[in-house]
Motif scaffolding. Structure first.
Motif, PDB file in Angstrom:
ATOM      1  N   THR A  90      40.120  30.834  34.823  1.00 30.86           N
ATOM      2  CA  THR A  90      40.149  32.144  35.488  1.00 30.86           C
ATOM      3  C   THR A  90      39.721  33.246  34.531  1.00 30.86           C
ATOM      4  OG1 THR A  90      41.962  31.371  36.892  1.00 30.86           O
ATOM      5  CG2 THR A  90      41.594  33.745  36.780  1.00 30.86           C
ATOM      6  N   THR A  94      36.283  35.368  35.049  1.00 29.60           N
ATOM      7  CA  THR A  94      36.325  36.823  35.222  1.00 29.60           C
ATOM      8  C   THR A  94      35.459  37.526  34.194  1.00 29.60           C
ATOM      9  OG1 THR A  94      38.586  36.621  36.084  1.00 29.60           O
ATOM     10  CG2 THR A  94      37.853  38.810  35.395  1.00 29.60           C
ATOM     11  N   PHE A 245      38.687  38.538  39.687  1.00 34.42           N
ATOM     12  CA  PHE A 245      39.910  37.806  39.343  1.00 34.42           C
ATOM     13  C   PHE A 245      40.528  37.173  40.589  1.00 34.42           C
ATOM     14  CE2 PHE A 245      44.412  37.306  38.429  1.00 34.42           C
ATOM     15  CZ  PHE A 245      44.397  36.762  37.153  1.00 34.42           C
TER      16      PHE A 245
END
Length: 311
Positions: A90, A94, A245
């Protein structure tokens, strides 16, 4: 003739306006902001409350509450073997998508700020990825990258670039770059137009004054354009951080986070956990929400400190 000044009057406590005068003034701003406050309470606060409450319950896959669970769901979440990899993925996802989006959007915004033939049609064409459904775009790219009937494999095989069809989305090493490319593709329109609006608010007289002072183009860009573009840049950056995100349609539409959770982010991981344990999925949602809040607060603190140093 002597004129006497009027005797000073005793100053007493201020009298409250009569009830009729207060009614005449109106009820104030509350009726005007009440719909917005009600909408925030229903759309934001209530779901957050339910999300936190569910994370402390034992809920069956059919949705029936079986009793309290305490912190068991959070302990189970921390014991997931895929959690560390998902969190790292993640962060990398991002950073990669937001960085590429901001750099490319800055270049496109400066291009569209110049006069050239067909500029109006180029601006209209940029809106297309924004106007289309993100999920539809992701599914379209998934079909294009399909191993058996995908256009990309067919073209590359016919041109002799590959020996045979490749499973672009079945291998995380090739799936992640493609998903990043699609996420940047759908993020460019909003960010580009945000930066373009910021560029067009800079007065042309400032550039003329810089040329008169003998500043080079790079000096003008670094000391004039970038500082004045900073508010629009920060708006685009914050919104992209939050959107990327929490991005779900791109990843789910292309790989559904698979194989296993090798291409999942925290948002997709929440949905994967939902099929086996709703309470654990809610716990992951709480963690994801907390990460977003911390990220935004940290960013605002850094930017606020930078503004204070400039002033």
């Amino acid at each position: 003739m002597t004129v006497r000044a009027p005797a000073p009057q005793a100053v007493g406590p201020r009298r409250r306006a009569p009830a009729r005068a207060r009614r005449r003034r109106g009820p104030g701003p509350l009726p005007w902001i009440a719909p917005a406050l009600l909408l925030i309470a229903l759309v934001v606060l209530w779901p957050v409350y339910e999300m936190v409450r569910t994370s402390f319950l034992r809920v069956s896959t059919s949705g029936f509450v079986r009793g309290p669970a305490g912190l068991d769901k959070y302990r189970k979440l921390l014991g997931e073997a895929d959690l560390g990899r998902v969190l790292l993925s993640t962060v990398l996802w991002t950073v990669a998508v937001v960085a590429l989006t901001m750099v490319l959007s800055l270049g496109l915004a400066q291009l569209f700020d110049q006069r050239f033939p067909g500029r109006r049609f180029a601006r209209w064409a940029l809106i297309a990825p924004w106007a289309a459904s993100v999920l539809m775009t992701a599914i379209g790219f998934r079909w294009m990258l399909d191993r058996t009937a995908g256009v990309l494999n067919t073209a590359m095989t016919d041109l002799g670039l590959v020996d045979g069809p490749r499973d672009w989305l079945g291998d995380p090493a090739t799936a992640w770059p493609w998903m990043v490319a699609v996420a940047v593709f759908v993020s460019l329109p909003f960010t580009t137009y945000t930066l373009l609006a910021g560029l067009q608010t800079i007065p042309g007289e400032l550039y003329e004054a810089a040329r008169v002072d003998g500043a080079s183009r790079w000096q003008t860009y670094r000391r004039l354009t970038l500082p004045l573009l900073r508010p629009a840049f920060l708006v685009g950056l914050v919104i992209n951080l939050i959107n990327v995100f929490n991005s779900f349609p791109v990843i789910w539409g292309m790989t559904q986070g698979g194989p296993s959770s090798d291409t999942a982010t925290t948002t997709v991981f929440v949905y994967q956990l939902k099929s086996s344990d709703i309470g654990e999925s809610a716990a992951m949602s709480v963690v994801n929400f907390a990460l977003v809040v911390v990220m935004v607060l940290a960013f605002l603190k850094v930017t606020g400190r930078a503004r204070g140093e400039e002033s």
